[in-house]
Design an enzyme around this catalytic site. Structure first.
Site, PDB file in Angstrom:
ATOM      1  N   SER A 150       0.915  -1.009  -0.139  1.00  0.00           N
ATOM      2  CA  SER A 150       0.061   0.033  -0.149  1.00  0.00           C
ATOM      3  C   SER A 150       0.867   1.329  -0.129  1.00  0.00           C
ATOM      4  O   SER A 150       2.096   1.351   0.646  1.00  0.00           O
ATOM      5  CB  SER A 150      -0.810   0.082   1.290  1.00  0.00           C
ATOM      6  OG  SER A 150      -1.597   1.216   1.252  1.00  0.00           O
ATOM      7  N   TYR A 164      -1.712  -1.106  10.236  1.00  0.00           N
ATOM      8  CA  TYR A 164      -1.898  -0.910   8.472  1.00  0.00           C
ATOM      9  C   TYR A 164      -0.486  -0.389   8.123  1.00  0.00           C
ATOM     10  O   TYR A 164       0.017  -0.707   7.115  1.00  0.00           O
ATOM     11  CB  TYR A 164      -2.953  -0.258   8.098  1.00  0.00           C
ATOM     12  CG  TYR A 164      -3.457  -0.438   6.704  1.00  0.00           C
ATOM     13  CD1 TYR A 164      -3.795  -1.778   6.184  1.00  0.00           C
ATOM     14  CD2 TYR A 164      -2.920   0.602   5.615  1.00  0.00           C
ATOM     15  CE1 TYR A 164      -4.032  -1.892   4.793  1.00  0.00           C
ATOM     16  CE2 TYR A 164      -3.241   0.397   4.371  1.00  0.00           C
ATOM     17  CZ  TYR A 164      -3.715  -0.825   3.905  1.00  0.00           C
ATOM     18  OH  TYR A 164      -4.048  -1.146   2.674  1.00  0.00           O
TER      19      TYR A 164
END
Length: 257
Positions: A150, A164
Site C-alpha cells: 500500500s 496498517y
C-alpha cells in the site's frame, strides 16, 4: 520484438488471494483477460463463489475459499489448489485488512488479526507454494510472486491506522528479502503499492471519490484498468527483470504527501 507476447499470460496459472472483491478482483480479471487460468480465494465462501462465477464469463476462474490469516487456512488452500493444478505460475498475495483506532484505545486483537493477514500470510503462502512455483519454472517462464502492499506502507495517511502502516511497510521490506532469496531459483518477487482505489476496504475512495480526487495529483481515484495493468506487467515476461521492487500505483499521492 513481439510486444503482444511480452504481456501475454496464455497457458499460465494464477492464484489471487482476496480475489472476490476490490483490488483482488481487478487483478484477477486482468490476468484472465491476458489468457491465464485464475483461482481466487477469499474468507467468505459465498462471495468467492459468486465472483468466480461472474469472472468465468471471461475465462477459466475457480473459487477456493480459505482464511489465509491462519496456518491451517494456508495449508487448506494449498491442498485445495493442488486438487486442480500441479504447478503455480503466479501467486498474488492480496488478502488484507485495515483497522483504525485512537492510539490509547488500539486493541491487541485487531493488531494480531490484521498483521497476520497483511504480513505473515504472504510469507507463509510463498513458503507453502514454493514447490509448485518451482515446478512451473522448470516447465516454462519465470514464476512470479506479487505482494500487494500500500502507499500507506511508504508514507503516512491522516488516519490512526497503526498496524496498517506498519504491516504494509513490513511487506515492502519483506518483498526485498524474499526476492533476493528466490530470484536465483527462478521465482521473481515484487510488490504493488496501490493508492486510492474504490473497495470495501477503502471506503473513503469508494464513497467519497469526488471529494478526495483533488488531493491526488492525477485528479482521480484509481480505476480497475490501472491495477490490472500493473499486475499484468509484473506477472508477464515484461516484468521479469523487476526484482524486489514495489511499483507505486497511486496517481502521485506518495510523492505529493
Amino acid at each position: 520484438m513481439d510486444t503482444a507476447a511480452l504481456f501475454s499470460l496464455e497457458g499460465r496459472c494464477a492464484l489471487v488471494t482476496g480475489g472476490s472483491r476490490g483490488i483482488g478482483r481487478m487483478i484477477a480479471e486482468g490476468l484472465l483477460r491476458q489468457g491465464a487460468r485464475v483461482y481466487i480465494s477469499a474468507r467468505k465462501a459465498e462471495a468467492c463463489d459468486e465472483t468466480a462465477k461472474e469472472l468465468s464469463e471471461i475465462g477459466p476462474c475457480v473459487s477456493l475459499p480459505a482464511d489465509v490469516s491462519t496456518m491451517d487456512g494456508i495449508h487448506s488452500l494449498v491442498a485445495a489448489y493442488g486438487e486442480h493444478e500441479k504447478t503455480l505460475d503466479i501467486l498474488v498475495n492480496n488478502a488484507g485488512a485495515a483497522w483504525g483506532a485512537a492510539f490509547d484505545e488500539f486493541p491487541e486483537s485487531g493488531w494480531d488479526k490484521a498483521v497476520d493477514l497483511n504480513m505473515k500470510a504472504p510469507f507463509f503462502l510463498a513458503q507453502a507454494f514454493k514447490p509448485m512455483l518451482l515446478e512451473a519454472r522448470a516447465a516454462g517462464p519465470l514464476a512470479k510472486i506479487i505482494n500487494i502492499a500500500s502507499v500507506d506502507g511508504l508514507s503516512l495517511n491522516p488516519q490512526e491506522t497503526y498496524f496498517y502502516h506498519a504491516s504494509k511497510a513490513g511487506l515492502v521490506h519483506l518483498t526485498k528479502r524474499m526476492a533476493v532469496r528466490l530470484a536465483p531459483d527462478g521465482i521473481v518477487v515484487s510488490a504493488i503499492a496501490p493508492g486510492a482505489f474504490a473497495s470495501n476496504m477503502n471506503k473513503v475512495a469508494r464513497d467519497h471519490g469526488d471529494e478526495i480526487k483533488d488531493r491526488i495529483p492525477s485528479r482521480r481515484i484509481g480505476e480497475p484498468e490501472d491495477m490490472a495493468g500493473a499486475a499484468i506487467y509484473l506477472a508477464s515476461r515484461a516484468g521479469d527483470y523487476v526484482v524486489g521492487s514495489t511499483l507505486v500505483v497511486d496517481g502521485g499521492v506518495n510523492i505529493a504527501r
